[in-house]
Motif scaffolding. Sequence first.
Motif, PDB file in Angstrom:
ATOM      1  N   GLU A   3      21.277  45.880  31.405  1.00 51.06           N
ATOM      2  CA  GLU A   3      22.349  44.982  30.700  1.00 51.06           C
ATOM      3  C   GLU A   3      23.533  45.351  30.357  1.00 51.06           C
ATOM      4  OE1 GLU A   3      20.145  45.437  27.352  1.00 51.06           O
ATOM      5  OE2 GLU A   3      17.951  44.768  28.279  1.00 51.06           O
ATOM      6  N   ALA A   4      24.141  46.562  30.159  1.00 52.10           N
ATOM      7  CA  ALA A   4      24.883  47.028  30.227  1.00 52.10           C
ATOM      8  C   ALA A   4      25.780  46.659  31.308  1.00 52.10           C
ATOM      9  CB  ALA A   4      25.602  48.603  30.398  1.00 52.10           C
ATOM     10  N   ILE A   5      25.942  46.483  32.602  1.00 55.11           N
ATOM     11  CA  ILE A   5      26.782  45.717  34.095  1.00 55.11           C
ATOM     12  C   ILE A   5      26.608  44.686  33.738  1.00 55.11           C
ATOM     13  CG2 ILE A   5      26.377  45.600  36.035  1.00 55.11           C
ATOM     14  CD1 ILE A   5      24.543  48.376  36.607  1.00 55.11           C
ATOM     15  N   GLU A   6      25.317  44.213  33.526  1.00 55.62           N
ATOM     16  CA  GLU A   6      26.114  42.441  33.054  1.00 55.62           C
ATOM     17  C   GLU A   6      26.621  42.249  32.100  1.00 55.62           C
ATOM     18  OE1 GLU A   6      22.625  39.031  31.701  1.00 55.62           O
ATOM     19  OE2 GLU A   6      21.755  40.588  32.618  1.00 55.62           O
ATOM     20  N   HIS A   7      26.395  42.429  30.923  1.00 49.50           N
ATOM     21  CA  HIS A   7      27.540  43.002  29.644  1.00 49.50           C
ATOM     22  C   HIS A   7      28.920  42.810  30.079  1.00 49.50           C
ATOM     23  CE1 HIS A   7      28.963  42.480  26.072  1.00 49.50           C
ATOM     24  NE2 HIS A   7      29.678  43.307  26.063  1.00 49.50           N
ATOM     25  N   ASN A  13      34.199  38.092  33.920  1.00 54.00           N
ATOM     26  CA  ASN A  13      34.345  36.559  34.390  1.00 54.00           C
ATOM     27  C   ASN A  13      34.565  35.587  32.950  1.00 54.00           C
ATOM     28  OD1 ASN A  13      32.596  36.499  36.801  1.00 54.00           O
ATOM     29  ND2 ASN A  13      31.010  36.232  35.832  1.00 54.00           N
ATOM     30  N   TRP A  14      35.345  35.499  31.880  1.00 49.04           N
ATOM     31  CA  TRP A  14      35.305  35.089  30.487  1.00 49.04           C
ATOM     32  C   TRP A  14      36.402  35.326  30.840  1.00 49.04           C
ATOM     33  CZ3 TRP A  14      37.666  37.587  26.621  1.00 49.04           C
ATOM     34  CH2 TRP A  14      38.082  36.521  25.583  1.00 49.04           C
ATOM     35  N   TRP A  17      38.754  33.654  33.610  1.00 52.88           N
ATOM     36  CA  TRP A  17      38.860  32.265  33.040  1.00 52.88           C
ATOM     37  C   TRP A  17      39.579  32.082  31.941  1.00 52.88           C
ATOM     38  CZ3 TRP A  17      37.620  27.856  35.280  1.00 52.88           C
ATOM     39  CH2 TRP A  17      36.393  28.521  36.160  1.00 52.88           C
ATOM     40  N   VAL A  18      40.049  32.998  31.254  1.00 51.65           N
ATOM     41  CA  VAL A  18      41.383  32.777  29.876  1.00 51.65           C
ATOM     42  C   VAL A  18      42.175  32.700  30.900  1.00 51.65           C
ATOM     43  CG1 VAL A  18      42.031  33.842  27.969  1.00 51.65           C
ATOM     44  CG2 VAL A  18      40.181  33.231  28.064  1.00 51.65           C
ATOM     45  N   GLY A  19      42.664  33.902  32.049  1.00 51.39           N
ATOM     46  CA  GLY A  19      43.965  34.248  32.452  1.00 51.39           C
ATOM     47  C   GLY A  19      43.903  32.927  33.558  1.00 51.39           C
ATOM     48  N   TRP A  20      43.111  32.034  34.110  1.00 52.17           N
ATOM     49  CA  TRP A  20      43.566  31.113  34.920  1.00 52.17           C
ATOM     50  C   TRP A  20      44.104  29.735  34.309  1.00 52.17           C
ATOM     51  CZ3 TRP A  20      44.909  30.643  39.598  1.00 52.17           C
ATOM     52  CH2 TRP A  20      44.524  32.204  40.520  1.00 52.17           C
ATOM     53  N   ILE A  21      43.044  30.027  33.030  1.00 57.66           N
ATOM     54  CA  ILE A  21      43.727  28.752  31.692  1.00 57.66           C
ATOM     55  C   ILE A  21      44.927  29.509  31.285  1.00 57.66           C
ATOM     56  CG2 ILE A  21      43.257  27.447  29.473  1.00 57.66           C
ATOM     57  CD1 ILE A  21      40.808  28.302  30.638  1.00 57.66           C
ATOM     58  N   GLY A  22      45.548  30.470  30.794  1.00 59.22           N
ATOM     59  CA  GLY A  22      46.929  30.718  30.818  1.00 59.22           C
ATOM     60  C   GLY A  22      47.782  29.583  31.764  1.00 59.22           C
ATOM     61  N   ILE A  23      47.463  31.061  32.928  1.00 59.24           N
ATOM     62  CA  ILE A  23      48.287  30.278  34.250  1.00 59.24           C
ATOM     63  C   ILE A  23      48.709  28.736  34.614  1.00 59.24           C
ATOM     64  CG2 ILE A  23      48.538  29.881  36.527  1.00 59.24           C
ATOM     65  CD1 ILE A  23      47.329  33.460  36.452  1.00 59.24           C
ATOM     66  N   MET A  49      44.521  40.428  29.200  1.00 59.28           N
ATOM     67  CA  MET A  49      44.487  41.165  29.386  1.00 59.28           C
ATOM     68  C   MET A  49      43.222  42.056  28.187  1.00 59.28           C
ATOM     69  SD  MET A  49      48.588  41.696  29.108  1.00 59.28           S
ATOM     70  CE  MET A  49      48.727  43.528  29.816  1.00 59.28           C
ATOM     71  N   PHE A  50      43.427  41.565  27.221  1.00 57.30           N
ATOM     72  CA  PHE A  50      42.685  42.605  26.477  1.00 57.30           C
ATOM     73  C   PHE A  50      41.411  42.525  27.183  1.00 57.30           C
ATOM     74  CE2 PHE A  50      45.783  42.233  23.013  1.00 57.30           C
ATOM     75  CZ  PHE A  50      45.375  43.718  22.837  1.00 57.30           C
ATOM     76  N   GLY A  51      40.475  41.279  27.561  1.00 60.03           N
ATOM     77  CA  GLY A  51      39.788  41.021  28.226  1.00 60.03           C
ATOM     78  C   GLY A  51      39.256  41.526  29.784  1.00 60.03           C
ATOM     79  N   LYS A  52      40.502  43.095  29.993  1.00 58.26           N
ATOM     80  CA  LYS A  52      39.935  43.374  31.662  1.00 58.26           C
ATOM     81  C   LYS A  52      40.719  42.768  33.242  1.00 58.26           C
ATOM     82  CE  LYS A  52      38.441  46.907  29.573  1.00 58.26           C
ATOM     83  NZ  LYS A  52      39.728  47.751  28.782  1.00 58.26           N
ATOM     84  N   SER A  53      41.339  41.682  32.646  1.00 53.23           N
ATOM     85  CA  SER A  53      41.954  41.128  33.597  1.00 53.23           C
ATOM     86  C   SER A  53      43.194  40.873  33.723  1.00 53.23           C
ATOM     87  CB  SER A  53      41.420  39.370  33.569  1.00 53.23           C
ATOM     88  OG  SER A  53      41.694  38.771  34.378  1.00 53.23           O
ATOM     89  N   ILE A  54      43.803  42.188  33.932  1.00 53.66           N
ATOM     90  CA  ILE A  54      45.208  42.472  34.171  1.00 53.66           C
ATOM     91  C   ILE A  54      46.339  41.819  34.408  1.00 53.66           C
ATOM     92  CG2 ILE A  54      46.981  45.069  33.922  1.00 53.66           C
ATOM     93  CD1 ILE A  54      44.909  45.356  32.419  1.00 53.66           C
ATOM     94  N   ALA A  55      46.014  41.604  35.809  1.00 51.25           N
ATOM     95  CA  ALA A  55      46.899  40.947  36.601  1.00 51.25           C
ATOM     96  C   ALA A  55      47.204  39.802  36.391  1.00 51.25           C
ATOM     97  CB  ALA A  55      46.249  41.042  38.271  1.00 51.25           C
ATOM     98  N   LEU A  56      45.580  38.733  35.542  1.00 53.13           N
ATOM     99  CA  LEU A  56      45.632  37.547  35.202  1.00 53.13           C
ATOM    100  C   LEU A  56      46.860  36.917  34.653  1.00 53.13           C
ATOM    101  CD1 LEU A  56      42.684  35.858  36.906  1.00 53.13           C
ATOM    102  CD2 LEU A  56      44.592  34.917  37.656  1.00 53.13           C
TER     103      LEU A  56
END
Length: 75
Positions: A3-7, A13-14, A17-23, A49-56
């Motif tokens: 469950e922790a890995i899935e979370h 993934n979330w 998506w936020v990073g791509w929408i920002g771009i 960035m707070f959701g661990k998608s630093i580069a995007l």
Amino acid sequence: MAEAIEHKQNQYNWSVWVGWIGIVAGIIAFFIAPIWLGIIAIILGIVAMFGKSIALGWWAIGIGIVAMIVRWWFF
């Protein structure tokens, strides 16, 4: 444990998506409403960035800032 890995995977993934929408918002800001869409791109980049998608996140922030600077200097 599974469950922790899935979370963690769902959170990643979330943020992707936020990073791509920002771009996308930053790219559209070059053509339509640069100030507002630039600000939206920056905010979405910070959220990504707070959701661990630093580069995007950094790309969205950079594109948003560049779109706003181009608007102020050239128009």
